[in-house]
Design an enzyme around this catalytic site. Structure first.
Site, PDB file in Angstrom:
ATOM      1  N   ASP A 141       4.705  -4.501   3.350  1.00 17.13           N
ATOM      2  CA  ASP A 141       4.026  -3.344   3.923  1.00 17.13           C
ATOM      3  C   ASP A 141       5.088  -2.498   4.590  1.00 17.13           C
ATOM      4  O   ASP A 141       5.673  -1.612   3.964  1.00 17.13           O
ATOM      5  CB  ASP A 141       2.958  -3.829   4.902  1.00 17.13           C
ATOM      6  CG  ASP A 141       2.090  -2.699   5.454  1.00 17.13           C
ATOM      7  OD1 ASP A 141       2.503  -1.533   5.378  1.00 17.13           O
ATOM      8  OD2 ASP A 141       0.997  -2.974   5.974  1.00 17.13           O
ATOM      9  N   ASP A 183       6.121   2.910   7.258  1.00 14.02           N
ATOM     10  CA  ASP A 183       4.820   2.321   6.954  1.00 14.02           C
ATOM     11  C   ASP A 183       3.994   3.286   6.128  1.00 14.02           C
ATOM     12  O   ASP A 183       3.432   4.246   6.666  1.00 14.02           O
ATOM     13  CB  ASP A 183       4.106   2.000   8.267  1.00 14.02           C
ATOM     14  CG  ASP A 183       2.742   1.373   8.059  1.00 14.02           C
ATOM     15  OD1 ASP A 183       2.428   0.963   6.933  1.00 14.02           O
ATOM     16  OD2 ASP A 183       1.980   1.288   9.046  1.00 14.02           O
ATOM     17  N   HIS A 206       0.833  -1.211   0.000  1.00 13.26           N
ATOM     18  CA  HIS A 206       0.000   0.000   0.000  1.00 13.26           C
ATOM     19  C   HIS A 206       0.862   1.253   0.000  1.00 13.26           C
ATOM     20  O   HIS A 206       2.052   1.217   0.301  1.00 13.26           O
ATOM     21  CB  HIS A 206      -1.002  -0.029   1.144  1.00 13.26           C
ATOM     22  CG  HIS A 206      -0.501   0.342   2.493  1.00 13.26           C
ATOM     23  ND1 HIS A 206      -0.592   1.617   3.003  1.00 13.26           N
ATOM     24  CD2 HIS A 206       0.061  -0.393   3.482  1.00 13.26           C
ATOM     25  CE1 HIS A 206      -0.117   1.647   4.234  1.00 13.26           C
ATOM     26  NE2 HIS A 206       0.291   0.439   4.560  1.00 13.26           N
ATOM     27  N   GLU A 208      -5.182   1.534   2.643  1.00 11.39           N
ATOM     28  CA  GLU A 208      -4.955   0.365   3.503  1.00 11.39           C
ATOM     29  C   GLU A 208      -5.108   0.742   4.963  1.00 11.39           C
ATOM     30  O   GLU A 208      -5.645  -0.029   5.763  1.00 11.39           O
ATOM     31  CB  GLU A 208      -3.548  -0.194   3.242  1.00 11.39           C
ATOM     32  CG  GLU A 208      -3.245  -1.498   3.981  1.00 11.39           C
ATOM     33  CD  GLU A 208      -2.596  -1.315   5.352  1.00 11.39           C
ATOM     34  OE1 GLU A 208      -2.320  -2.337   6.001  1.00 11.39           O
ATOM     35  OE2 GLU A 208      -2.375  -0.159   5.780  1.00 11.39           O
ATOM     36  N   GLU A 209      -4.629   1.932   5.310  1.00 10.92           N
ATOM     37  CA  GLU A 209      -4.634   2.334   6.711  1.00 10.92           C
ATOM     38  C   GLU A 209      -6.048   2.424   7.284  1.00 10.92           C
ATOM     39  O   GLU A 209      -6.263   2.198   8.469  1.00 10.92           O
ATOM     40  CB  GLU A 209      -3.912   3.673   6.888  1.00 10.92           C
ATOM     41  CG  GLU A 209      -2.432   3.655   6.534  1.00 10.92           C
ATOM     42  CD  GLU A 209      -1.594   2.790   7.472  1.00 10.92           C
ATOM     43  OE1 GLU A 209      -2.163   2.144   8.373  1.00 10.92           O
ATOM     44  OE2 GLU A 209      -0.367   2.758   7.302  1.00 10.92           O
ATOM     45  N   HIS A 228       2.938   5.214  12.886  1.00 11.55           N
ATOM     46  CA  HIS A 228       1.707   5.986  12.661  1.00 11.55           C
ATOM     47  C   HIS A 228       1.733   7.388  13.274  1.00 11.55           C
ATOM     48  O   HIS A 228       0.679   7.975  13.526  1.00 11.55           O
ATOM     49  CB  HIS A 228       0.485   5.219  13.177  1.00 11.55           C
ATOM     50  CG  HIS A 228       0.074   4.080  12.289  1.00 11.55           C
ATOM     51  ND1 HIS A 228      -1.097   3.374  12.475  1.00 11.55           N
ATOM     52  CD2 HIS A 228       0.669   3.517  11.201  1.00 11.55           C
ATOM     53  CE1 HIS A 228      -1.200   2.429  11.546  1.00 11.55           C
ATOM     54  NE2 HIS A 228      -0.135   2.499  10.769  1.00 11.55           N
TER      55      HIS A 228
END
Length: 713
Positions: A433, A368, A358, A405-406, A533
């Site tokens: 990922d 990420d 993604h 995706e998140e 994140h």
């Protein structure tokens, strides 16, 4: 960089010389030509170019559906086209929430304000180089995807990691969460599951914070001095009920195409929280936890903040929180990028080999997901060079750059549902990922592809010396030794092969293996990574702590590429059902012990007989796969159909979108895999009738698959 590149090329020559001399590589009758293509491919992925991709992709925050997200789609599409792939940007219209206003305030029992936030993510610009990305005005407030709007005020109860066991423990201790705001820490399960359980127990809202015990100063120096989470950093993330179904919450089981009529969309209530949820930094959680009264928490619930944690739920030391969340919830356009290299074998060109990663991020997403995207682009670069040299794959190769995706694996799920009929013939899905957060290679796979991943890892040079496989094994043995020493005994692990993990959920392989039955793998290279994140998962963090010279990006591009090449051109599909059968027998034996411990009377006999039959069929077909006289076309069809036979048309209880009877994310874990999930979750409930019914469904599936394998010639 030149010295690094020269060393890598030398290692490639040595590694491939050994491969070329190997008399047999599983799936190939003659590996000599493939060894030449492998050598040509491995020389292409470039560390410097991977770094340039990463810098471009992370130049701006690119939350799914934003203009900056579309710009990354165009960048990836241009690279696919330059390599010679037939490329399209494929849009879907999906339900996403975007924060308009996020306000959280806490008050003690006397009405004194304890905190008002969320505090902006910020580190001191004068210490350890600061952070050049933290003040970009395009950074959205820290929020949870799939959280509704809400304006609630309630007392706080601390619930540790928010697992089902934690909520049951609170009940046992006489602490009710009904009509309370629950404060939980990240870890232990998927954040959406924390909300799923809190909602079932009657909570009014959920706050999820990052405790320094898990990824902050307790683990080591914090950013920008070290790789761990600083006090203001917040872990964003979706609280969609992923174990129920992923993808667009309005279109379970079918694609949310741009032209889909609104009347076709369904009410997403069953897969979205109806209570507000929001993440917090440990800076903002600290005053709440410090003021909280009530009983002391169980000692295992104590985090690393410098005071004793209490549970709340009493009139003394009462803390009240006001959550005011305003979300703009709308159907928004996202963009998958799909690149195709057509297969040349008439009989096998529809047997797709899919690989994906993604591209969207909560903020910059250096680790990420864009470390994976950068590696994937260098994989594509290598495939493009092979195309120029005349190579063409037998089976069609499809490369996917997934969006959103998140928010809940949305782009990959919508594309998989959109192409479900074609994917019935797909022979593999390869995922990456978090491509690189450090130097330690990791992989997970369905059992039939575990040995396949090991063999690929044996061909790729490691920046540390030797092969990726060598370093992977060394890391695992060191970890086993460390645990043995901590337990006070010698390492008795005599296993010769590296352990490959099982696939749970939390990344884009989910729709392929667990909904459609496409055999899948997932690879990454890991290290200390405390900024997950947050705004600090950016290019600056990456070049300081993950991969300064991008040599692990190069490594991952090579592993990913060899997976694709070998699956696209193998004579006989390199699935190992012998290992698969052995693992399933083990799963059933473990479940039987669990049932006995729970004093459930269940008949495991037919399921164990079916599993042993499946193991025996796998052993026989493993021998036939290596026989030169084998009919490759017939064998390949049987091998692929045997995986599909492990699906249940009815799906799992409570969540029929998940159809694989061997692997699924746990209903109460979300990330971690639950093996033979229908059986094990019924035993945990406990529900003997459901468990026996699921044993029956598993028995039927194993016998279906065995019949297919037994007739393979």
């Amino acid at each position: 960089m030149r010295a690094v590149r020269f060393l890598s090329c030398s290692l490639i020559v040595a590694t491939l010389s050994a491969s070329a001399q190997t008399s047999h590589v599983f799936g190939y009758r003659d590996f000599s030509q493939q060894a030449k293509w492998d050598a040509a491919f491995l020389a292409v992925p470039d560390a410097k170019l991977a770094g340039e991709h990463l810098k471009t992709l992370t130049a701006a925050p690119h939350w799914a559906s934003s203009p900056e997200d579309y710009a990354t789609a165009v960048y990836v599409a241009d690279k696919f086209k330059a390599a010679g792939l037939d490329t399209k940007i494929v849009p879907y219209k999906v339900r996403l929430n975007k924060p308009i206003k996020i306000e959280i305030e806490a008050f003690d029992e006397n009405g004194k304000k304890l905190m008002s936030g969320p505090t902006p993510e910020h580190v001191d610009p004068k210490k350890y180089g600061g952070d050049p990305f933290q003040d970009d005005p395009r950074v959205l407030p820290a929020f949870n995807g799939s959280s509704p709007s809400g304006d609630v005020t309630a007392e706080v109860v601390y619930a540790n990691y928010g697992t089902l066991a934690d909520f049951k423990k609170l009940a046992d201790l006489g602490v009710s969460v009904k009509d309370k705001i629950v404060l939980v820490r990240y870890g232990g399960n998927f954040r959406g599951v924390k909300v799923y359980i809190a909602q079932q127990f009657g909570a009014k809202g959920v706050l999820i914070y990052s405790d320094p015990a898990d990824d902050g100063y307790f683990r080591g120096d914090v950013y920008p001095k070290g790789p761990f989470r600083p006090e203001t950093a917040v872990q964003r993330g979706s609280v969609q009920f992923l174990p129920i179904y992923p993808g667009d919450s309005e279109t379970p089981g079918f694609a949310s195409t741009e032209d889909l009529a609104q009347s076709k969309r369904v009410d997403p209530k069953g897969n979205e929280a109806n209570i507000p949820a929001n993440p917090l930094s440990y800076k903002d959680a600290m005053p709440i936890l410090k003021a909280l009264g009530g009983p002391e928490s169980p000692r295992a619930w104590q985090g690393a903040l410098p005071f004793t944690y209490h549970l709340g739920g009493s009139n003394t030391g009462k803390v009240t929180v006001h959550m005011h969340l305003e979300q703009d919830i709308a159907d928004r356009t996202i963009w998958d990028v799909i690149g195709v290299i057509p297969g040349t074998d008439k009989a096998q060109k529809d047997d797709w080999v899919i690989a994906g990663n993604h591209r969207d991020a909560w903020v910059y997403g250096a680790v990420d997901p864009n470390s994976g995207t950068a590696a994937m682009l260098e994989t594509v670069h290598g495939l493009g060079e092979l195309l120029k040299q005349g190579w063409r794959p037998k089976r069609t190769i499809v490369i996917g750059s997934w969006d959103a995706e998140e928010e809940g694996l949305i782009g990959s799920t919508e594309w998989a549902e959109d192409n479900a009929a074609r994917l019935a013939h797909a022979v593999a899905y390869f995922n990456t990922d978090v491509g690189v957060s450090g130097s330690e290679f990791k992989a997970a796979a369905v059992p039939s592809l575990k040995q396949f991943v090991r063999e690929v890892a044996k061909q790729v040079p490691s920046p540390k010396g030797g092969t990726v496989y060598d370093q992977w094994k060394s890391t695992q043995l060191a970890e086993v030794d460390r645990r043995a020493a901590a337990a006070g005994h010698a390492n008795a692990d005599t296993e010769n092969e590296v352990r490959v993990g099982n696939l749970g959920s939390g990344s884009d392989y989910t729709p392929f293996i667990q909904h459609l039955g496409v055999p899948s793998t997932d690879i990454g290279s890991e290290g200390p990574y405390g900024v997950y994140h947050s705004v600090f998962d950016n290019y600056n963090w990456f070049v300081k702590f993950a991969d300064p010279t991008f040599v692990y990006e190069q490594q991952q591009a090579r592993v990913f590429g060899l997976e694709i090449l070998h699956m696209a051109d193998a004579d006989v599909l390199p699935y190992d059902y012998q290992v698969y059968g052995k693992e399933i027998v083990g799963y059933l034996e473990a479940a039987q012990k669990q049932a006995n411990s729970a004093k459930l009377t269940l008949d495991f006999g037919p399921a164990l007989t079916a599993a042993r039959r499946f193991e025996a069929a796998g052993t026989t077909v493993r021998t036939r796969q290596a026989t030169p006289s084998t009919n490759a076309a017939g064998m390949n069809k049987a091998l692929r159909d045997a995986e599909t036979a492990l699906l249940s048309e009815a799906g799992l209880p409570h969540r029929p979108w998940y159809k694989h009877l061997i692997y699924a994310p746990g209903e109460y874990t979300g990330y971690a895999a639950v093996v033979i999930p229908g059986v094990n979750e019924a035993i945990s409930a406990p529900d003997a009738l459901r468990a026996q019914a699921q044993l029956g469904a598993l028995t039927d599936a194993l016998n279906r698959s065995s019949t297919i394998l037994e007739t393979a010639k």
